[in-house]
Write an enzyme that holds these catalytic residues in place. Structure first.
Site, PDB file in Angstrom:
ATOM      1  N   LYS A   1     -23.033 -26.319 -26.532  1.00  0.00           N
ATOM      2  CA  LYS A   1     -23.686 -25.038 -26.265  1.00  0.00           C
ATOM      3  C   LYS A   1     -24.047 -24.804 -24.790  1.00  0.00           C
ATOM      4  O   LYS A   1     -24.328 -23.665 -24.407  1.00  0.00           O
ATOM      5  CB  LYS A   1     -24.988 -24.928 -27.086  1.00  0.00           C
ATOM      6  CG  LYS A   1     -24.764 -24.801 -28.558  1.00  0.00           C
ATOM      7  CD  LYS A   1     -24.284 -23.418 -28.919  1.00  0.00           C
ATOM      8  CE  LYS A   1     -23.526 -23.418 -30.209  1.00  0.00           C
ATOM      9  NZ  LYS A   1     -22.332 -22.650 -30.235  1.00  0.00           N
TER      10      LYS A   1
ATOM     11  N   PRO B   1     -25.225 -32.451 -25.784  1.00  0.00           N
ATOM     12  CA  PRO B   1     -23.898 -31.828 -25.799  1.00  0.00           C
ATOM     13  C   PRO B   1     -23.226 -31.747 -27.168  1.00  0.00           C
ATOM     14  O   PRO B   1     -22.152 -31.155 -27.291  1.00  0.00           O
ATOM     15  CB  PRO B   1     -23.076 -32.721 -24.855  1.00  0.00           C
ATOM     16  CG  PRO B   1     -23.787 -34.026 -24.851  1.00  0.00           C
ATOM     17  CD  PRO B   1     -25.230 -33.729 -25.072  1.00  0.00           C
TER      18      PRO B   1
ATOM     19  N   TYR C   1     -21.753 -22.914 -34.561  1.00  0.00           N
ATOM     20  CA  TYR C   1     -20.796 -23.511 -33.610  1.00  0.00           C
ATOM     21  C   TYR C   1     -20.048 -22.429 -32.841  1.00  0.00           C
ATOM     22  O   TYR C   1     -19.911 -22.508 -31.629  1.00  0.00           O
ATOM     23  CB  TYR C   1     -19.814 -24.430 -34.346  1.00  0.00           C
ATOM     24  CG  TYR C   1     -19.125 -25.402 -33.409  1.00  0.00           C
ATOM     25  CD1 TYR C   1     -19.618 -26.697 -33.223  1.00  0.00           C
ATOM     26  CD2 TYR C   1     -18.000 -25.027 -32.687  1.00  0.00           C
ATOM     27  CE1 TYR C   1     -19.011 -27.580 -32.350  1.00  0.00           C
ATOM     28  CE2 TYR C   1     -17.385 -25.914 -31.806  1.00  0.00           C
ATOM     29  CZ  TYR C   1     -17.890 -27.188 -31.650  1.00  0.00           C
ATOM     30  OH  TYR C   1     -17.285 -28.065 -30.772  1.00  0.00           O
TER      31      TYR C   1
ATOM     32  N   HIS D   1      -8.979 -23.223 -30.877  1.00  0.00           N
ATOM     33  CA  HIS D   1      -9.165 -24.094 -32.046  1.00  0.00           C
ATOM     34  C   HIS D   1      -9.800 -23.262 -33.140  1.00  0.00           C
ATOM     35  O   HIS D   1     -10.896 -22.742 -32.965  1.00  0.00           O
ATOM     36  CB  HIS D   1     -10.103 -25.267 -31.705  1.00  0.00           C
ATOM     37  CG  HIS D   1      -9.444 -26.341 -30.921  1.00  0.00           C
ATOM     38  ND1 HIS D   1     -10.030 -27.550 -30.659  1.00  0.00           N
ATOM     39  CD2 HIS D   1      -8.215 -26.398 -30.332  1.00  0.00           C
ATOM     40  CE1 HIS D   1      -9.214 -28.302 -29.959  1.00  0.00           C
ATOM     41  NE2 HIS D   1      -8.109 -27.619 -29.733  1.00  0.00           N
TER      42      HIS D   1
ATOM     43  N   TYR E   1     -15.456 -34.891 -34.661  1.00  0.00           N
ATOM     44  CA  TYR E   1     -16.826 -35.400 -34.531  1.00  0.00           C
ATOM     45  C   TYR E   1     -16.951 -36.526 -35.542  1.00  0.00           C
ATOM     46  O   TYR E   1     -16.871 -36.287 -36.753  1.00  0.00           O
ATOM     47  CB  TYR E   1     -17.844 -34.305 -34.854  1.00  0.00           C
ATOM     48  CG  TYR E   1     -17.978 -33.258 -33.770  1.00  0.00           C
ATOM     49  CD1 TYR E   1     -18.982 -33.354 -32.803  1.00  0.00           C
ATOM     50  CD2 TYR E   1     -17.117 -32.173 -33.698  1.00  0.00           C
ATOM     51  CE1 TYR E   1     -19.122 -32.394 -31.806  1.00  0.00           C
ATOM     52  CE2 TYR E   1     -17.242 -31.210 -32.705  1.00  0.00           C
ATOM     53  CZ  TYR E   1     -18.253 -31.328 -31.760  1.00  0.00           C
ATOM     54  OH  TYR E   1     -18.393 -30.385 -30.773  1.00  0.00           O
TER      55      TYR E   1
HETATM   56  C1  PHB Z   1     -15.882 -31.743 -24.368  1.00  0.00           C
HETATM   57  O1  PHB Z   1     -14.678 -31.525 -24.606  1.00  0.00           O
HETATM   58  O2  PHB Z   1     -16.255 -32.149 -23.248  1.00  0.00           O
HETATM   59  C2  PHB Z   1     -16.886 -31.534 -25.435  1.00  0.00           C
HETATM   60  C3  PHB Z   1     -16.480 -30.955 -26.631  1.00  0.00           C
HETATM   61  C4  PHB Z   1     -17.417 -30.761 -27.634  1.00  0.00           C
HETATM   62  C5  PHB Z   1     -18.714 -31.164 -27.449  1.00  0.00           C
HETATM   63  C6  PHB Z   1     -19.114 -31.734 -26.250  1.00  0.00           C
HETATM   64  C7  PHB Z   1     -18.201 -31.929 -25.239  1.00  0.00           C
HETATM   65  O3  PHB Z   1     -19.609 -31.008 -28.453  1.00  0.00           O
END
Ligand code: PHB
Ligand code: APR
Length: 411
Positions: free
Chosen positions: A302, A298, A390, A77, A206
């Site tokens: 990280k 989460p 990120y 990505h 997000y």
């Molecule tokens: C996930 O795909 O499980 C995932 C992706 C991004 C995050 C947290 C979990 O910030």
């Protein structure tokens, strides 16, 4: 009956990403080690956890021969989407930082590492629970463990790596007075699903909404992984699959909302949100790595990357000790790791604060949150700062791990 006793240079507790990648690196540097893991191989391989690999993590796995399936099945990505007030805003990591992230589930990293360790004859010992760590400050440490059939075994080692997660025994083996703990609990959790449905977008979304935060992620082009902000004591039995999809759709809604594709939900779970760090990350001959030493919420993706960064630092330090006779890197292990850990703690806390709905927030705080979101997406400097954190800082993989076995005869 007396317990059997074996000796290795590094005893590793836990077969999560931290323990497995540490064993893999040590094996490449010719340092003997053994992993004790309380769960079964199947449990470790099927546990659905994180899914985002930083470029540095990808580079380490690739450079050490663990990247074949990841290169084939991982999805690169080059950016992500922030969505609020019903509108989407693209964050272009490649353009802002020159780096990208890869979607590849933690379970896949774990499967690749276990298969490889079995191949090179360092098989993790599953269904073996470490119950005590003794003589931490002597020349040799003792790990006492119990197998599934109840038999006891002792592992003598020069060092112990506590890679046994937040609930493990390693951190608890350190005298309480020797550690400082830094902690924050958040007034919400994530309800996560794994579903047989294509994700709504080719990158993660997000999404901050009046109804609470939602994250739209994936594991493969046909498998979605989505999350909903929920209460920390959320009762999953109150969430029918239809209610989960309706709520995800409601949080994603807005003029340019991508279409949410529904499908059978294969797994649901609630993840608590916590920030947690212990300092220092070592005591005597015991070194903590990964979730045993720190937890991040989460939101910044990280957790697994930090666990792998810790063990790259630790493996380097062990290589310097066993092959170069220097203790210096072991002595600075905690300090080195904690710099990256606190950077990730700050970023994860910030992303969490930026995107979630805090039940106790005052109207003033809500306005500040809205202003910050607006600022982030309208300033290239702010977007660059987000993107830089990120994608993560690079990882310094030492030379011993690039050419396996090269140092085997040096010590
Ligand atoms: C996930 O795909 O499980 C995932 C992706 C991004 C995050 C947290 C979990 O910030
Ligand atoms: N004896 C043996 N094994 C143990 C013991 C014990 N007493 N206690 C815990 N374990 C094992 C657990 O069963 C687990 O498999 O230690 C392992 C720890 O693995 P993780 O929890 O995956 O921790 P870590 O390797 O640090 O990886 C951190 O995991 O929580 C996620 O998102 C987080 O991605 C991050 C990653």
């Amino acid at each position: 009956m007396t317990a059997s006793e074996e000796h290795v240079q590094v005893g590793i507790i836990g077969a999560g990403p931290a323990g497995l990648i540490l064993a893999h690196l040590l094996q490449r540097a010719g340092i003997t080690c053994k992993i004790l893991e309380s769960r079964s191989r199947q449990y470790c391989e099927e546990r659905v956890r994180a899914g985002v690999l930083e470029q540095g993590t990808v580079d380490v796995l690739t450079a050490t021969g663990l990247g074949e399936r990841m290169r084939r099945d991982g999805i690169v990505h080059r950016g992500t989407t922030l969505r609020f007030d019903g509108a989407s805003h693209h964050v272009d990591f490649e353009d802002l930082t020159g780096r990208a992230i890869t979607i590849y589930g933690q379970a896949e990293v774990v499967k690749d590492a276990i298969a490889h360790l079995i191949d090179v004859e360092v098989p993790p010992q599953f269904e073996t629970t470490a119950v005590a760590i003794e003589d931490l400050e002597a020349d040799r440490v003792l790990i006492r463990s119990t197998n599934a059939d109840g038999t006891a075994a002792n592992l003598r080692c020069d060092f112990v790596a506590g890679c046994d997660g937040f609930h493990g025994v390693a951190r608890k083996a350190i005298p309480a007075g020797a550690l400082s703990t830094f902690e924050r609990e958040y007034p919400f959790a994530w309800l996560g699903i794994l579903a047989e449905a294509p994700p709504p977008h080719h990158e993660l979304i997000y999404c901050s909404s009046e109804r609470g935060f939602a994250l739209f992620s994936c594991r493969t082009p046909a498998l979605s992984r989505h999350y909903l902000q929920c209460s920390p004591d959320e009762d999953l039995s109150e969430w029918s699959h239809e209610r989960i999809w309706d709520e995800l759709e409601a949080r994603l809604a807005g003029e340019d909302a991508p279409r949410l594709r529904r499908g059978p939900i294969l797994q649901t779970g609630v993840t608590p949100m916590r920030s947690f760090v212990v300092e220092p990350m070592n005591h005597g001959r015991l070194f903590l790595a990964g979730d045993a030493a720190h937890i991040v919420p989460p939101t910044g993706a990280k957790g697994m990357n930090l666990a792998i960064a810790d063990v790259v630092t630790l493996a380097n330090a062990f290589a310097q000790f066993f092959h170069g006779g220097s203790r210096l890197a072991l002595e600075t292990y905690s300090e080195t790791c904690l710099k990256r850990v606190w950077r990730a703690e700050r970023f994860s806390w910030w992303m969490t604060s930026l995107l979630h709905r805090f039940p106790e927030a005052t109207p003033f705080e809500r306005r500040l949150q809205a202003a910050e979101l607006e600022y982030v997406v309208s300033s290239r400097a702010a977007l660059t700062s987000l993107a830089e954190s990120y994608v993560g800082p690079p990882l310094d993989l030492g030379e011993p791990f690039l050419s396996p076995g090269r140092l085997r005869d040096v010590s």
